[in-house]
Motif scaffolding. Structure first.
Motif, PDB file in Angstrom:
ATOM      1  N   GLN A   1       5.904 -32.551 -44.084  1.00  0.00           N
ATOM      2  CA  GLN A   1       6.689 -30.946 -44.094  1.00  0.00           C
ATOM      3  C   GLN A   1       7.054 -30.792 -42.744  1.00  0.00           C
ATOM      4  O   GLN A   1       7.969 -29.884 -42.692  1.00  0.00           O
ATOM      5  CB  GLN A   1       5.282 -30.294 -44.637  1.00  0.00           C
ATOM      6  CG  GLN A   1       5.198 -30.532 -46.116  1.00  0.00           C
ATOM      7  CD  GLN A   1       3.829 -29.451 -46.474  1.00  0.00           C
ATOM      8  OE1 GLN A   1       2.814 -29.612 -45.737  1.00  0.00           O
ATOM      9  NE2 GLN A   1       3.988 -28.870 -47.504  1.00  0.00           N
TER      10      GLN A   1
ATOM     11  N   ASP B   1      10.029 -30.150 -52.559  1.00  0.00           N
ATOM     12  CA  ASP B   1      10.132 -29.224 -53.519  1.00  0.00           C
ATOM     13  C   ASP B   1       9.298 -29.585 -54.725  1.00  0.00           C
ATOM     14  O   ASP B   1       8.920 -28.690 -55.763  1.00  0.00           O
ATOM     15  CB  ASP B   1      11.549 -29.204 -53.950  1.00  0.00           C
ATOM     16  CG  ASP B   1      12.573 -28.416 -52.783  1.00  0.00           C
ATOM     17  OD1 ASP B   1      11.861 -27.673 -52.012  1.00  0.00           O
ATOM     18  OD2 ASP B   1      13.560 -28.636 -52.914  1.00  0.00           O
ATOM     19  N   SER B   2       9.141 -30.697 -55.156  1.00  0.00           N
ATOM     20  CA  SER B   2       8.373 -31.188 -56.236  1.00  0.00           C
ATOM     21  C   SER B   2       6.833 -30.910 -56.275  1.00  0.00           C
ATOM     22  O   SER B   2       6.066 -31.260 -57.225  1.00  0.00           O
ATOM     23  CB  SER B   2       8.441 -32.878 -56.449  1.00  0.00           C
ATOM     24  OG  SER B   2       7.656 -33.505 -55.432  1.00  0.00           O
ATOM     25  N   ASP B   3       6.463 -30.523 -55.090  1.00  0.00           N
ATOM     26  CA  ASP B   3       5.010 -29.943 -54.766  1.00  0.00           C
ATOM     27  C   ASP B   3       4.112 -31.064 -55.249  1.00  0.00           C
ATOM     28  O   ASP B   3       3.274 -30.661 -56.355  1.00  0.00           O
ATOM     29  CB  ASP B   3       4.723 -28.588 -55.473  1.00  0.00           C
ATOM     30  CG  ASP B   3       3.508 -27.798 -55.187  1.00  0.00           C
ATOM     31  OD1 ASP B   3       3.003 -28.517 -54.228  1.00  0.00           O
ATOM     32  OD2 ASP B   3       3.290 -27.174 -55.872  1.00  0.00           O
ATOM     33  N   PRO B   4       3.950 -32.280 -54.919  1.00  0.00           N
ATOM     34  CA  PRO B   4       3.321 -33.426 -55.293  1.00  0.00           C
ATOM     35  C   PRO B   4       1.752 -33.314 -55.369  1.00  0.00           C
ATOM     36  O   PRO B   4       1.011 -33.751 -56.093  1.00  0.00           O
ATOM     37  CB  PRO B   4       3.746 -34.458 -54.579  1.00  0.00           C
ATOM     38  CG  PRO B   4       4.069 -34.163 -53.562  1.00  0.00           C
ATOM     39  CD  PRO B   4       4.896 -32.651 -53.688  1.00  0.00           C
TER      40      PRO B   4
ATOM     41  N   ASP C   1       6.921 -42.233 -56.193  1.00  0.00           N
ATOM     42  CA  ASP C   1       8.252 -41.554 -56.226  1.00  0.00           C
ATOM     43  C   ASP C   1       9.607 -42.458 -55.942  1.00  0.00           C
ATOM     44  O   ASP C   1       9.696 -42.801 -54.709  1.00  0.00           O
ATOM     45  CB  ASP C   1       8.235 -40.179 -55.300  1.00  0.00           C
ATOM     46  CG  ASP C   1       9.680 -39.487 -55.418  1.00  0.00           C
ATOM     47  OD1 ASP C   1      10.580 -39.653 -55.730  1.00  0.00           O
ATOM     48  OD2 ASP C   1       9.439 -38.272 -55.310  1.00  0.00           O
TER      49      ASP C   1
ATOM     50  N   GLN D   1      13.589 -33.086 -48.868  1.00  0.00           N
ATOM     51  CA  GLN D   1      13.383 -31.648 -49.399  1.00  0.00           C
ATOM     52  C   GLN D   1      13.058 -32.037 -50.874  1.00  0.00           C
ATOM     53  O   GLN D   1      12.437 -31.268 -51.549  1.00  0.00           O
ATOM     54  CB  GLN D   1      14.765 -31.149 -49.341  1.00  0.00           C
ATOM     55  CG  GLN D   1      15.011 -29.825 -49.770  1.00  0.00           C
ATOM     56  CD  GLN D   1      14.117 -28.790 -48.972  1.00  0.00           C
ATOM     57  OE1 GLN D   1      14.271 -28.642 -47.684  1.00  0.00           O
ATOM     58  NE2 GLN D   1      13.028 -27.955 -49.415  1.00  0.00           N
ATOM     59  N   ALA D   2      13.518 -32.887 -51.476  1.00  0.00           N
ATOM     60  CA  ALA D   2      13.244 -33.093 -52.996  1.00  0.00           C
ATOM     61  C   ALA D   2      11.871 -33.577 -52.934  1.00  0.00           C
ATOM     62  O   ALA D   2      10.955 -33.055 -54.092  1.00  0.00           O
ATOM     63  CB  ALA D   2      14.013 -34.310 -53.467  1.00  0.00           C
ATOM     64  N   LEU D   3      11.341 -34.118 -52.276  1.00  0.00           N
ATOM     65  CA  LEU D   3       9.703 -34.582 -52.360  1.00  0.00           C
ATOM     66  C   LEU D   3       8.891 -33.296 -52.260  1.00  0.00           C
ATOM     67  O   LEU D   3       7.969 -33.057 -52.942  1.00  0.00           O
ATOM     68  CB  LEU D   3       9.488 -35.584 -51.090  1.00  0.00           C
ATOM     69  CG  LEU D   3       8.127 -35.876 -51.045  1.00  0.00           C
ATOM     70  CD1 LEU D   3       7.504 -36.650 -52.404  1.00  0.00           C
ATOM     71  CD2 LEU D   3       7.599 -36.808 -49.808  1.00  0.00           C
TER      72      LEU D   3
ATOM     73  N   GLN E   1      16.320 -36.271 -49.422  1.00  0.00           N
ATOM     74  CA  GLN E   1      15.103 -36.824 -49.945  1.00  0.00           C
ATOM     75  C   GLN E   1      13.807 -36.188 -49.702  1.00  0.00           C
ATOM     76  O   GLN E   1      12.841 -36.083 -50.415  1.00  0.00           O
ATOM     77  CB  GLN E   1      14.917 -38.409 -49.371  1.00  0.00           C
ATOM     78  CG  GLN E   1      16.150 -39.203 -50.000  1.00  0.00           C
ATOM     79  CD  GLN E   1      15.941 -40.555 -49.415  1.00  0.00           C
ATOM     80  OE1 GLN E   1      15.915 -40.972 -48.209  1.00  0.00           O
ATOM     81  NE2 GLN E   1      15.707 -41.599 -50.341  1.00  0.00           N
TER      82      GLN E   1
ATOM     83  N   ARG F   1       1.394 -40.573 -57.628  1.00  0.00           N
ATOM     84  CA  ARG F   1       2.338 -41.173 -58.100  1.00  0.00           C
ATOM     85  C   ARG F   1       3.288 -41.810 -57.224  1.00  0.00           C
ATOM     86  O   ARG F   1       3.035 -41.743 -56.113  1.00  0.00           O
ATOM     87  CB  ARG F   1       3.309 -39.887 -58.978  1.00  0.00           C
ATOM     88  CG  ARG F   1       4.056 -39.252 -57.896  1.00  0.00           C
ATOM     89  CD  ARG F   1       5.247 -38.445 -58.869  1.00  0.00           C
ATOM     90  NE  ARG F   1       6.205 -37.677 -57.927  1.00  0.00           N
ATOM     91  CZ  ARG F   1       6.037 -36.658 -57.629  1.00  0.00           C
ATOM     92  NH1 ARG F   1       5.275 -35.671 -57.569  1.00  0.00           N
ATOM     93  NH2 ARG F   1       7.149 -36.243 -56.622  1.00  0.00           N
TER      94      ARG F   1
ATOM     95  N   TYR G   1       1.148 -35.627 -45.543  1.00  0.00           N
ATOM     96  CA  TYR G   1       2.031 -34.843 -46.284  1.00  0.00           C
ATOM     97  C   TYR G   1       2.386 -33.528 -45.159  1.00  0.00           C
ATOM     98  O   TYR G   1       3.623 -33.198 -45.187  1.00  0.00           O
ATOM     99  CB  TYR G   1       1.591 -34.036 -47.457  1.00  0.00           C
ATOM    100  CG  TYR G   1       2.319 -33.368 -48.239  1.00  0.00           C
ATOM    101  CD1 TYR G   1       3.712 -34.075 -48.610  1.00  0.00           C
ATOM    102  CD2 TYR G   1       2.040 -32.294 -48.552  1.00  0.00           C
ATOM    103  CE1 TYR G   1       4.490 -33.429 -49.369  1.00  0.00           C
ATOM    104  CE2 TYR G   1       2.993 -31.345 -49.326  1.00  0.00           C
ATOM    105  CZ  TYR G   1       4.163 -31.820 -49.729  1.00  0.00           C
ATOM    106  OH  TYR G   1       5.017 -31.168 -50.625  1.00  0.00           O
TER     107      TYR G   1
END
Length: 179
Positions: free
Chosen positions: A171, A87-90, A130, A83-85, A81, A128, A167
């Motif tokens: 990370q 990777d999405s570079d929010p 997520d 990693q996906a966050l 989860q 957003r 954030y």
């Protein structure tokens, strides 16, 4: 073994029962491996057999309360989860700094509604929600002293069973979990 990050609510580093070594001890006492703390604000990464996340959260919270008197909440996210966050570079093109906080608010339950931060009336901008991570992503303008409205607005939508991290902290937790 699965890799997890636990984000604990209500940790005050000045309380001797909330220090990193004691937090690690509770997690190790539950049989988790590769337990490590991050910063001094209730961030713990660990490895555990693949289990139901709500069951892990409950077991950890019960142990924290029983052993250290910590009543706050425990919110867990998996390595995948986080990693996906990331990777999405929010927050593409933005830098976390003293004036601009890039924040991730982890929530336990699906929102009744996603809070609005009206432009011109708030120092918070919604990036957003997520749902795959269960996280509200926001940018806080710290140059304005009225940023205190952030938690009031978010708690109105989700209650107090949430916890917010920068954030950068998310990370760092992901990096500590390894790839």
């Amino acid at each position: 073994m699965q890799r997890y990050a636990a984000f604990l609510r209500g940790i005050m580093p000045t309380n001797p029962n909330m220090r990193n070594e004691k937090l690690r001890g509770v997690f190790e006492g539950l049989g988790f491996e590769k337990v490590s703390t991050l910063l001094s604000s209730g961030n713990v990464v660990f490895h555990a057999p693949g289990r139901d996340v709500p069951a892990l959260e409950s077991a950890i919270q019960q142990a924290l309360n029983a052993e250290l008197g910590i009543p706050g909440g425990t919110l867990i996210r998996t390595h995948a989860q986080l990693q996906a966050l990331v990777d999405s570079d929010p927050f593409a093109g933005l830098t976390h700094c003293r004036e601009t906080y890039l924040t991730v608010t982890f929530v336990r339950d699906a929102p009744k509604f996603v809070p609005e931060f009206p432009e011109g009336e708030s120092t918070v901008r919604l990036v957003r929600f997520d749902p795959a991570v269960g996280a509200l992503l926001t940018i806080i303008d710290n140059t304005d002293p009225s940023t205190t409205n952030f938690m009031a607005i978010v708690e109105k939508a989700w209650g107090k069973d949430i916890t917010t991290r920068t954030y950068l902290t998310v990370q760092k937790a992901l990096k500590k979990l390894g790839s």
